[in-house]
Design an enzyme around this catalytic site. Structure first.
Site, PDB file in Angstrom:
ATOM      1  N   HIS A  47       6.947   4.801   2.162  1.00 56.34           N
ATOM      2  CA  HIS A  47       6.085   4.614   3.331  1.00 56.34           C
ATOM      3  C   HIS A  47       5.693   3.153   3.491  1.00 56.34           C
ATOM      4  CE1 HIS A  47       1.973   4.721   5.250  1.00 56.34           C
ATOM      5  NE2 HIS A  47       2.706   5.333   6.162  1.00 56.34           N
ATOM      6  N   GLU A  50       8.579   1.267   4.945  1.00 55.39           N
ATOM      7  CA  GLU A  50       8.686   1.531   6.384  1.00 55.39           C
ATOM      8  C   GLU A  50       7.741   0.624   7.170  1.00 55.39           C
ATOM      9  OE1 GLU A  50       6.246   3.760   9.315  1.00 55.39           O
ATOM     10  OE2 GLU A  50       6.801   5.208   7.766  1.00 55.39           O
ATOM     11  N   HIS A  51       6.520   0.440   6.671  1.00 57.32           N
ATOM     12  CA  HIS A  51       5.576  -0.458   7.336  1.00 57.32           C
ATOM     13  C   HIS A  51       6.055  -1.912   7.275  1.00 57.32           C
ATOM     14  CE1 HIS A  51       1.569   1.766   7.951  1.00 57.32           C
ATOM     15  NE2 HIS A  51       2.486   2.700   7.725  1.00 57.32           N
ATOM     16  N   GLU A 127      -5.379   4.299   5.652  1.00 61.19           N
ATOM     17  CA  GLU A 127      -4.724   5.577   5.947  1.00 61.19           C
ATOM     18  C   GLU A 127      -5.027   6.608   4.869  1.00 61.19           C
ATOM     19  OE1 GLU A 127      -0.662   6.111   7.699  1.00 61.19           O
ATOM     20  OE2 GLU A 127      -0.473   4.013   7.105  1.00 61.19           O
TER      21      GLU A 127
END
Length: 431
Positions: A47, A50-51, A127
């Site tokens: 993740h 991906e950022h 998040e």
């Protein structure tokens, strides 16, 4: 559907679905690496990567990436799941070359600048905090961890504060090099696209990508059990589930129909019995998540502390009756819902691109609409009842987040579910 597939010399697969009546295109790169590809100390790196892909390359800053795609009215985004990561764009037909070039740049030339990394870690910590503070997010993370204890497939996609803060630019480069291989990737496009032109763009921008596949994730081992988290809330969040089936299992479509029958809409058995007849919750639904080698069937409900003691046994009893009580009308209605959802999704180029990419990664081919319809049509009352008998005879997984969970009138744990289901032994049709 006008689907064509080409494999480049390095193994990258290019798949397109031309929709001649459109003037826009949706395209993206799907990578066969998700959170279950991670080692324990890597939890959350997929993740984070991906950022970071959008935070600058050797030739573009993060701002330049955003400005270039938006200068042509396009969109660029990404998402991470348990088994896949995808990077996608939506543009006008004439801007497909720019979109492919941008995707290639962020996936092969990201700089992983330390200052950008520090900022993005802070964003992801927010998040993680938001998910922790949102009961209906927390109960699902907890549910997966309960179903697949101490395994990558059961860990949260976002990772933990400790793991996220530990990652360095070198860690990201190593993970990228290991998993982002041409043989493990699909470039998919749908809408106003020409297949040969997209193949040429793929060869130009991805042709030098390494082709050998990365390591396969460890096989999943369903464990089940109970996890109860006490919080001062106004309602109880509950997810009850059982082991499901993989994508390629013979009873995959029967299990999908079973999920729809049990809790796929306002006419479903659980909604009618628990919401409409008894008024024990505002909403309740069932789902089936399929993966490469396993699956997870679940039911989610949220209700008040004063109602959970009545809701829980009613829910379990409905599952216990399913193998005998599901009727042909339930099957027909649920198959119609699934068919309609499939047809509606085909009207969106973004949905089509995602569908053909996932099918190619899962099945090694793109299933035709006729083939999918035939598989849905082959589902019968007997196969769904058998799926219910098999599913609900398994070990339960239970996740509860809510107030004073330990003091509820009925013990909320997997053993209580198994015992109550044992009072109504499931029997496969014809057995």
């Amino acid at each position: 559907m006008q689907v064509r597939v080409t494999r480049l010399a390095n193994g990258l697969r290019v798949v397109t679905d031309t929709m001649a009546h459109l003037r826009t295109a949706a395209l993206g790169v799907w990578v066969g690496a998700g959170s279950r590809s991670e080692l324990p100390e890597q939890n959350g790196i997929t993740h984070l990567l991906e950022h970071m892909a959008f935070k600058g390359t050797a030739t573009r800053s993060a701002r330049q990436i955003a400005e270039e795609i938006e200068a042509v009215g396009g969109e660029l985004n990404a998402s991470t799941s348990v088994e896949h990561t995808n990077y996608h764009a939506r543009v006008l037909a004439e801007d497909v070359p720019l979109a492919v070039e941008l995707l290639a740049d962020i996936l092969q030339n990201s700089s992983f600048d330390p200052e950008e990394l520090a900022r993005e870690k802070h964003v992801i910590l927010q998040e993680i905090g938001a998910a922790h503070d949102t009961p209906d997010d927390k109960v699902f993370d907890q549910f997966q961890e309960t179903a697949w204890a101490r395994q990558a497939i059961g860990r949260p996609i976002l990772g933990t504060r400790e793991t996220v803060m530990s990652f360095s630019p070198e860690d990201l480069r190593a993970y990228l090099s290991e998993h982002y291989r041409a043989d493990n990737m699909v470039l998919a496009a749908a809408g106003a696209v020409d297949h040969d032109a997209v193949v040429a763009l793929a060869q130009q921008h991805f042709g030098a990508l390494a082709g050998t596949p990365g390591p396969a994730p460890a096989p999943a081992r369903y464990t089940g059990g109970s996890t109860l988290l006490e919080r001062e809330l106004m309602e109880v969040q509950l997810v009850l589930g059982f082991e499901g089936v993989p994508y390629r299992a013979p009873d995959y479509y029967s299990t999908q129909v079973l999920a729809s029958v049990m809790g796929g809409g306002m006419s479903s058995r659980l909604f009618q019995e628990i919401r409409e007849k008894r008024g024990l919750c505002y909403a309740i639904y069932a789902f089936h998540w399929a993966f490469q080698d396993t699956g997870l069937f679940g039911i989610h409900a949220a209700t008040g502390e004063e109602d959970i003691g009545e809701l829980f046994p009613v829910l379990v009893d409905e599952l216990g009756r399913a193998a005998q009580d599901i009727e042909q009308a339930d099957i027909d209605r649920s198959k119609a819902q699934i068919r309609a959802g499939l047809m509606m999704s085909l009207e969106s180029p973004a949905a089509r691109a995602g569908q053909i990419a996932r099918q190619l990664m899962i099945h090694g081919e793109v299933l035709s609409l006729e083939e999918i319809q035939a598989r849905i049509g082959a589902v019968t009352l007997e196969t769904v009842r058998n799926a219910a008998a098999k599913t609900f005879a398994g070990t339960p997984s239970l996740s509860v987040v809510g107030p004073k969970t330990s003091g509820l009138p009925l013990a909320l744990d997997a053993a209580a579910v198994a015992e109550r289901l044992g009072h109504r032994p499931a029997r496969a049709v014809g057995a």
